[in-house]
Write a protein that holds these residues in place. Structure first.
Motif, short mmCIF file in Angstrom:
data_model
loop_
_atom_site.label_atom_id
_atom_site.label_comp_id
_atom_site.label_asym_id
_atom_site.label_seq_id
_atom_site.Cartn_x
_atom_site.Cartn_y
_atom_site.Cartn_z
N LEU B 160 0.82 -1.21 0.00
CA LEU B 160 0.00 0.00 0.00
C LEU B 160 0.85 1.25 0.00
N GLY B 161 2.14 1.11 0.06
CA GLY B 161 3.01 2.27 -0.06
C GLY B 161 3.59 2.74 1.25
N LYS B 162 3.32 2.00 2.32
CA LYS B 162 3.92 2.40 3.59
C LYS B 162 5.38 1.97 3.62
N THR B 163 6.17 2.59 4.47
CA THR B 163 7.57 2.20 4.59
C THR B 163 7.77 1.39 5.85
N THR B 164 8.90 0.71 5.92
CA THR B 164 9.16 -0.18 7.07
C THR B 164 9.24 0.60 8.37
N ASP B 165 9.51 1.90 8.30
CA ASP B 165 9.58 2.68 9.54
C ASP B 165 8.19 2.88 10.15
N GLU B 166 7.17 2.85 9.31
CA GLU B 166 5.83 3.19 9.80
C GLU B 166 5.04 2.00 10.32
N ILE B 167 5.52 0.79 10.05
CA ILE B 167 4.70 -0.35 10.45
C ILE B 167 5.40 -1.22 11.48
N GLU B 168 4.60 -2.01 12.19
CA GLU B 168 5.12 -2.90 13.23
C GLU B 168 5.77 -4.11 12.55
N LEU B 169 7.06 -4.30 12.80
CA LEU B 169 7.77 -5.38 12.11
C LEU B 169 7.84 -6.65 12.93
N TYR B 170 7.51 -6.53 14.21
CA TYR B 170 7.70 -7.70 15.07
C TYR B 170 6.37 -8.34 15.41
N SER B 171 6.46 -9.59 15.81
CA SER B 171 5.31 -10.26 16.38
C SER B 171 5.86 -11.17 17.46
N VAL B 172 5.46 -10.91 18.68
CA VAL B 172 6.01 -11.68 19.80
C VAL B 172 5.68 -13.16 19.64
N ALA B 173 4.42 -13.41 19.29
CA ALA B 173 3.99 -14.80 19.15
C ALA B 173 4.83 -15.52 18.11
#
Lengths: 502, 303
Positions: B160-173
């Motif tokens: 959708l055009g977002k960058t890696t800085d703007e989204i949550e990259l981790y998932s604890v589970a």
């Protein structure tokens, strides 16, 4: 310790270890059966008749084939039969044998033909070794004189004191009991081959043998070296790799690369033959397995039955499976009546067990890790199983040394090596057939060519003759006149005839 | 095979801790179906049933497939998938040892292509046993409790055009589940059930490919460390790519095979349309195995 190593191989504990290794002389057998067919080469032809009396050490069969050694009577007595009998071989086929019944006296033929090796030529010694019937006693039975004859620029002599397989202790026993004889044998070999170095290779679990030999080590050229007790270390090419880091090419023999490898038992046999003038009529055999009470080594006359010495080890009364040679590469035999031959280094007598069920190959790759010659048995198996000879050759089928390390580690209990042996036989058969076909085709094509050539030559000859005749006719003017005259005459005659007819 | 199943326990435990009972239900269902289908087929082929079942290969296939699919997938999904895996992935090729493809991944691929919606709806929180039963067997709507996986979400967001800085990259589970499979995998390596070549090369492949992409433009591509802890990376590296039957069998070939799977995983995750890339990467490399094996034969002694 050896500095180098080869890939693969496996460490197997001796399943039936013994504390003190001794050699028990077996009593004289009442009857011996001596096969005419040695492990390789032509079948020998008997030179005695049934009913003839023979002495111990007398030559009773020989061949013209220079590759082979003659066969000696191993006891004195009477020849009672020359017929076909079962011999210990994978094929399970019968082959010609001479049976001698002992007179119990063990009278030797005149054996005072021992020679002083230092004053003898190389050729004399090699001939003498051949005449004494000496072959490699490690298990392969390769004729010793052939090795010596093919030797080229020998730089290293290796004395193989490694037991070829776990469980066998006949070489260990020999080194412990006859260190002096072994050392003298080495001197003889050294005299013949003229090597610069001698390495005696002994596995690191044979400390007693090592020390025994060390006592008689008086030659700077000779070096005692320990190597790890790893299975397949005893194989000639692999031993050379471990000791000298030389890889003998797969299409060549060690002797062609200047390395002579001899087993310790062979070395002792050479000593007996040269110094004492005694041909090879007995050997040391290990009797071991789960069905015998005492594991021991016996000196026994060749041709005696397995039972002759197995009984000395007190076998139990269960059903047995009997195996000649080691637990890995040995040959299963049907019963204990089989004869001991020159390559019988060990007899395994085990309680008969249910065969283990095999499962499918899952290509886990355990086998390629242990293969000492770096084959891919799992891939080879795939093709060998389907009798795909060409593809098997692509995967280097012919380099397989049949050591069965792959069988040993296979988690699915597949007898991989058996498939490879079978496919090798198929290949040999195919090559033979192909050769026959090639010869037949060559013949046929030559015939076709010959017929065509004859036809052509005939035609050419006829044409030449015709041309010659024409030329002759053309050249000879008188001929033309003669023809013209003849025509004239005929015409005239016809005319006359016509006249008369009217 | 049994060892492999034991080694999966940690990863499955982590799965249970975060998403509830679903994973156990799927495993039980899958194993039951696998045994039933395998026995039926062996009977049809007139092969002895007991040794084939007791070698554990069908059970392992079932377990691997069951933990690969969403834990709240409807019951018929796993039934279909396991049946396909056993019948088309294994028995039709001649049973154990003869299948060119990893059966579990073949089943997974079949399900993913045929039922993309069900295959990408994952639980988003811990579900109790009654809840799970309800979801699996009654197909009751679970919108509130489910969603795409982190990896899937990331991809959508990036697209959708977002960058890696703007989204949550981790998932604890996801991280814990991957850690569980990693530990299980190391156990297998220590027990020498699997060899180190494939997992190491697989992880190297993921790291190398992801690093190249990330270094070219770190705002558009997921960084390598996140690739390692998201999705089925560890499960794939230690349990799926190491299936000896469909993997390369030479030491050198195993390195190439593992490395290329790792590379393909990142490529499929980044540029492909599927939530994860392990299954297709493994299947693609399965095809290449005969070629790899042929050209990576070790040098034979004396040649």
């Amino acid at each position: 310790m050896a500095r180098h190593k080869f890939n693969g191989g496996i460490f197997i504990k001796n399943p039936y270890p013994i504390d003190k290794i001794k050699i028990v002389p077996a009593p004289l057998p009442s009857k011996v059966v001596l096969p005419l067919q040695q492990r390789i080469g032509e079948e020998a032809k008997p030179c005695v008749r049934v009913g003839e009396r023979v002495f111990t050490g007398q030559i009773i069969a020989k061949t013209e084939d220079d590759f082979c050694v003659p066969i000696h009577a191993s006891i004195s007595g009477t020849v009672v039969a020359i017929d076909k009998q079962l011999t210990p071989h994978h094929s399970g086929l019968k082959s010609g044998c001479i049976t001698i019944e002992s007179d119990g006296k063990d009278e030797w033929i005149d054996t005072n033909f021992g020679i002083n090796f230092l004053r003898s030529s190389k050729k004399t010694l090699i001939e003498h070794i051949q005449k004494s019937g000496i072959v490699g006693l490690g298990g392969a039975g390769f004729p010793t004189h052939t090795k010596l004859n093919n030797l080229k620029n020998c730089h290293t002599l290796i004395i193989n004191g490694t037991e070829c397989e776990p469980g066998i202790s006949c070489d260990d026993a020999l080194m412990q009991n006859y260190p002096q004889e072994v050392m003298r044998g080495i001197e003889i070999l050294l005299h013949i081959c003229g090597a610069k170095h001698v390495i005696i290779a002994i596995e690191d679990d044979k400390q007693v043998a090592f020390e025994a030999l060390l006592k008689y080590l008086h030659n700077d050229k000779i070096k005692l070296q320990k190597i790890p007790t790893k299975y397949t270390s005893g194989a000639e090419k692999l031993l050379i790799k471990a000791l000298l880091n030389i890889e003998i090419p797969s299409n060549s023999f060690a002797v062609e690369q200047g390395v002579l490898c001899q087993n310790v038992a062979t070395t002792k046999a050479i000593f007996d033959a040269v110094e004492l003038g005694r041909p090879l009529v007995s050997r040391i055999v290990t009797v071991t397995g789960s069905a015998v009470e005492t594991v021991d080594n016996y000196t026994v006359r060749l041709g005696a039955s397995f039972a002759h010495i197995v009984n000395l080890s007190k076998p139990n009364t269960n059903l047995h499976s009997v195996r000649m040679g080691g637990m890995m590469m040995g040959v299963d035999v049907d019963n204990l009546e089989t004869m001991i031959c020159k390559i019988t280094n060990c007899i395994f007598v085990n309680n008969r067990q249910k065969p283990i069920k095999t499962q499918g190959c899952i290509r886990c790759g355990q086998c390629n890790l242990v293969c000492p010659v770096n084959l891919l048995p799992q891939q080879l198996y795939w093709y060998a199983k389907n009798e795909n000879i060409d593809k098997s050759l692509d995967y280097n089928l012919l380099d397989c040394i049949e050591c069965r390390c792959c069988d040993y580690v296979c988690p699915s209990h597949i007898s991989l090596a058996a498939y490879f042996v079978f496919t090798k036989a198929l290949h040999a058969n195919k090559v033979k057939e192909q050769n026959k076909v090639n010869i037949a085709r060559e013949r046929f094509e030559y015939r076709k060519y010959r017929l065509a050539r004859n036809k052509k030559e005939h035609a050419e000859m006829m044409a030449a003759k015709k041309a010659q005749l024409k030329q002759k006719m053309a050249d000879d003017k008188t001929q033309k006149d003669k023809i013209a005259a003849a025509i004239e005459r005929v015409k005239k005659n016809t005319k006359n005839n016509d006249d008369t007819s009217i | 095979m049994r060892q492999v199943i034991y080694a999966l326990v940690l990863g499955i435990g982590a799965h249970y801790y975060f998403f509830g009972w679903g994973v156990f239900l799927q495993i039980v269902l899958a194993v039951a179906v696998a045994i039933a289908v395998e026995s039926t087929f062996l009977r049809i082929r007139k092969f002895p049933i007991k040794p084939a079942i007791s070698d554990g290969s069908a059970i392992l296939t079932a377990v691997l497939l069951a933990i690969s699919i969403p834990s709240i997938a409807p019951w018929w999904l796993v039934v279909l998938g396991v049946s396909f895996a056993i019948v088309f992935g294994k028995q039709l090729y001649g049973g154990l040892g003869n299948n060119p493809f990893n059966p579990a991944m073949l089943g997974y691929g079949f399900l993913l292509i045929s039922y993309p919606l069900q295959m990408s709806t994952w639980a988003s929180e811990f579900l109790s046993l009654p809840q799970t039963l309800n979801v699996i067997f009654n197909s009751s709507p679970v919108d509130a409790l489910s969603g795409a996986t982190r990896l899937d979400t990331l991809k959508t967001q990036l697209a959708l055009g977002k960058t890696t800085d703007e989204i949550e990259l981790y998932s604890v589970a996801q991280m814990w589940i991957n850690a569980g499979f990693l530990l299980g995998g190391l156990y297998l390596m220590i027990r020498q059930v699997i060899m180190w070549h494939i997992p190491t090369a697989f992880i190297m492949g993921v790291v190398v490919m992801a690093s190249i992409l990330s270094l070219s433009n770190h705002q558009f591509y997921i960084p390598p460390q996140n690739h390692l802890i998201l999705g089925a990376t560890m499960l794939g590296a230690f349990f799926i790519a190491t299936d000896p039957i469909s993997a390369s069998t030479t030491p050198k070939g195993r390195l190439i095979y593992g490395f290329l799977i790792g590379v393909l995983v990142v490529i499929i995750r980044t540029f492909g349309g599927y939530p994860d890339g392990v299954a297709f990467a493994v299947l693609l490399m399965n095809i290449a195995v005969p070629l790899i094996d042929y050209y990576t034969q070790p040098r034979v002694f004396g040649q």
